[in-house]
Design a protein around this motif. Structure first.
Motif, PDB file in Angstrom:
ATOM      1  N   CYS A  81       0.544  -1.247   0.296  1.00  0.00           N
ATOM      2  CA  CYS A  81      -0.102   0.013  -0.035  1.00  0.00           C
ATOM      3  C   CYS A  81       0.463   1.084   0.096  1.00  0.00           C
ATOM      4  CB  CYS A  81      -0.872  -0.574   1.582  1.00  0.00           C
ATOM      5  SG  CYS A  81      -2.522  -1.088   1.412  1.00  0.00           S
ATOM      6  N   ILE A  82       1.889   1.279   0.852  1.00  0.00           N
ATOM      7  CA  ILE A  82       2.582   2.058   1.122  1.00  0.00           C
ATOM      8  C   ILE A  82       3.540   2.536  -0.501  1.00  0.00           C
ATOM      9  CG2 ILE A  82       4.593   3.641   2.284  1.00  0.00           C
ATOM     10  CD1 ILE A  82       4.687   1.701   4.089  1.00  0.00           C
ATOM     11  N   THR A  83       3.850   1.329  -1.130  1.00  0.00           N
ATOM     12  CA  THR A  83       4.629   1.783  -3.480  1.00  0.00           C
ATOM     13  C   THR A  83       3.672   2.655  -3.310  1.00  0.00           C
ATOM     14  OG1 THR A  83       5.556   0.010  -1.817  1.00  0.00           O
ATOM     15  CG2 THR A  83       5.825   0.803  -4.426  1.00  0.00           C
ATOM     16  N   LEU A  84       2.632   1.733  -3.515  1.00  0.00           N
ATOM     17  CA  LEU A  84       1.332   2.641  -4.360  1.00  0.00           C
ATOM     18  C   LEU A  84       1.280   3.417  -4.736  1.00  0.00           C
ATOM     19  CD1 LEU A  84      -1.094  -0.703  -4.968  1.00  0.00           C
ATOM     20  CD2 LEU A  84       0.642   0.205  -6.305  1.00  0.00           C
ATOM     21  N   VAL A  85       0.750   4.312  -2.922  1.00  0.00           N
ATOM     22  CA  VAL A  85       0.879   5.896  -2.260  1.00  0.00           C
ATOM     23  C   VAL A  85       1.252   6.605  -3.026  1.00  0.00           C
ATOM     24  CG1 VAL A  85       0.326   6.776  -0.511  1.00  0.00           C
ATOM     25  CG2 VAL A  85      -0.899   5.034  -0.976  1.00  0.00           C
ATOM     26  N   SER A  86       3.271   5.989  -2.788  1.00  0.00           N
ATOM     27  CA  SER A  86       4.388   6.675  -3.347  1.00  0.00           C
ATOM     28  C   SER A  86       4.530   6.986  -4.722  1.00  0.00           C
ATOM     29  CB  SER A  86       5.223   6.115  -2.856  1.00  0.00           C
ATOM     30  OG  SER A  86       5.423   5.625  -1.494  1.00  0.00           O
ATOM     31  N   THR A 113       1.975   7.088  -7.141  1.00  0.00           N
ATOM     32  CA  THR A 113       1.000   7.588  -7.669  1.00  0.00           C
ATOM     33  C   THR A 113       1.036   9.511  -7.127  1.00  0.00           C
ATOM     34  OG1 THR A 113      -0.821   5.971  -6.922  1.00  0.00           O
ATOM     35  CG2 THR A 113      -1.767   8.480  -7.665  1.00  0.00           C
ATOM     36  N   LEU A 114       1.485   9.528  -6.130  1.00  0.00           N
ATOM     37  CA  LEU A 114       1.738  10.803  -5.818  1.00  0.00           C
ATOM     38  C   LEU A 114       3.402  11.199  -6.528  1.00  0.00           C
ATOM     39  CD1 LEU A 114       1.059  12.847  -3.386  1.00  0.00           C
ATOM     40  CD2 LEU A 114       3.035  11.979  -2.267  1.00  0.00           C
TER      41      LEU A 114
END
Length: 406
Positions: free
Chosen positions: A321-326, A328-329
């Protein structure tokens, strides 16, 4: 007990009774093979020295009522024969012992009040709870129907109480064992057997019961992880706040269920801690249901457990989840910065005409004077200075525009 292979005879009585009261003795004949017969039978009783008050007889049953003015333990026997053959051998025989005393008969019971209900726990009760101690009179023939009673209570801790009701409420906050004493006094009037005058009759009875005061089960603390993996051993510890001995009932299922009866793992411990372990075969959600009781109170609690498949840990999902958010940002920031840069870029285009017509235009005017040429030179110089000023405003990575003087 004497009986044949075809018949069985059961005899019971409702004693003990006090002297002067009536006792009931019941005899019942049965067929061992379950067959029904239309034969008539005769019940022969032996009850001396008791006094027979009443006798009734049916096809397979017989009842007698007896009394005595003297205390003691008296045998009452009966045998059964065919009605049309009194001298034949009895087909069944049995006997019972009837106890008659000169005192009042009855018993003491202890019940604890929980949620406005009376809960019986034998002789045990919890500290701090209201306990009801009551006396039950045993008077099957209603011998004391017109009597008045007085009850004198001794709780064994220096407290005394006198009531006209056969029960009392007791509350004690100190653990330990007590012996409760009760003296029952019954008085009534009756006509004398000799002078036929009204006389007062009194009977008494002394009763005792043990009262064990225990701490109630106040809490159950389940210590251990709420997550595990398939084929891993999960160890949990139960810490119980209550007076031992403790009866523990635990069960692990897919859902939390109230535990009733013995459909669980039953264990008894003499301490306040119990360890259990479980290995799960399948992944999913589970629930540990625990019930603990110590003879006076019962408490139940639940503990949810999550079982993960082998090789998958919750931290993996968090990292994903942290990787996907990073990512995307980062894409959003890059797109925004790129758009702002393109808006600020300036594109400069130089328009030069190198066609032969441009030379012809110059040669077609030979009459231009030197002044005109000089003016044009001045104009070109001023244009060159303006171009230089404009060029200085452009970004440094653009090539300068060359100026040609014709």
């Amino acid at each position: 007990l004497i009986s044949t292979e075809e018949y069985g005879l059961e005899i019971t009585n409702n004693g003990p009774i006090t002297t002067g009261a009536q006792a009931t003795v019941h005899a019942s004949l049965s067929m061992k093979n379950g067959s029904v017969t239309s034969n008539l039978y005769h019940f022969n009783w032996i009850y001396a020295p008791l006094i027979l008050m009443q006798k009734s007889e049916q096809q397979l049953n017989s009842v007698i009522n007896v009394t005595s003015e003297f205390p003691g333990t008296f045998p009452v026997s009966v045998w059964v024969t065919h009605r049309n053959c009194w001298l034949c051998r009895p087909i069944a025989r049995n006997a019972t012992m009837l106890h008659i005393t000169e005192f009042i008969t009855g018993n003491l019971t202890i019940a604890q009040i929980e949620d406005s209900r009376l809960i019986t726990h034998g002789s045990s009760s919890s500290t701090g709870a209201v306990t009801r101690i009551s006396f039950s009179l045993h008077d099957p023939s209603h011998y004391f129907m017109s009597a008045s009673f007085i009850y004198k209570w001794d709780f064994g801790d220096g407290l005394y109480q006198i009531t006209k009701e056969p029960f009392v409420y007791y509350n004690c906050s100190t653990m330990g064992n007590r012996t409760v004493h009760l003296k029952v006094i019954a008085e009534w009037e009756q006509t004398g057997s000799i002078m036929h005058e009204r006389e007062t009759v009194q009977k008494t009875g002394d009763f005792t019961t043990a009262l064990e005061l225990l701490d109630a089960v106040k809490s159950i603390n389940v210590v251990g992880s709420r997550e595990t993996h398939v084929m891993e051993n999960l160890s949990l510890s139960l810490h119980i706040n209550g007076t031992p001995p403790l009866a523990i009932c635990w069960l692990i299922k897919a859902e939390c269920v109230p535990l009733e009866g013995d459909k669980c793992h039953l264990v008894e411990i003499s301490g306040s801690c119990y360890n259990l372990s479980q290995t799960f075969q399948d992944a999913g959600h589970y629930c540990l249901s625990v019930r603990v009781e110590n003879g006076v109170t019962m408490l139940q609690t639940y503990h949810e457990i999550k079982v993960w498949p082998i090789g998958i840990h919750p931290a993996f999902f968090v990292l994903l989840c942290i990787t996907l958010v990073s990512v995307t940002l980062g894409l959003v920031l890059y797109t925004t910065f790129r758009s702002n840069t393109q808006q600020k870029d300036l594109v400069e285009v130089a328009d030069f005409d190198f066609s032969p017509l441009s030379d012809k235009s110059l040669s077609s005017h030979p009459e231009l004077s030197c002044g005109q040429i000089c003016c044009r030179s001045c104009f070109l110089q001023s244009s060159e200075e303006a171009a230089r000023e404009t060029h200085e405003l452009l970004h440094s990575f653009y090539k300068p525009v060359k100026t040609y003087t014709i």
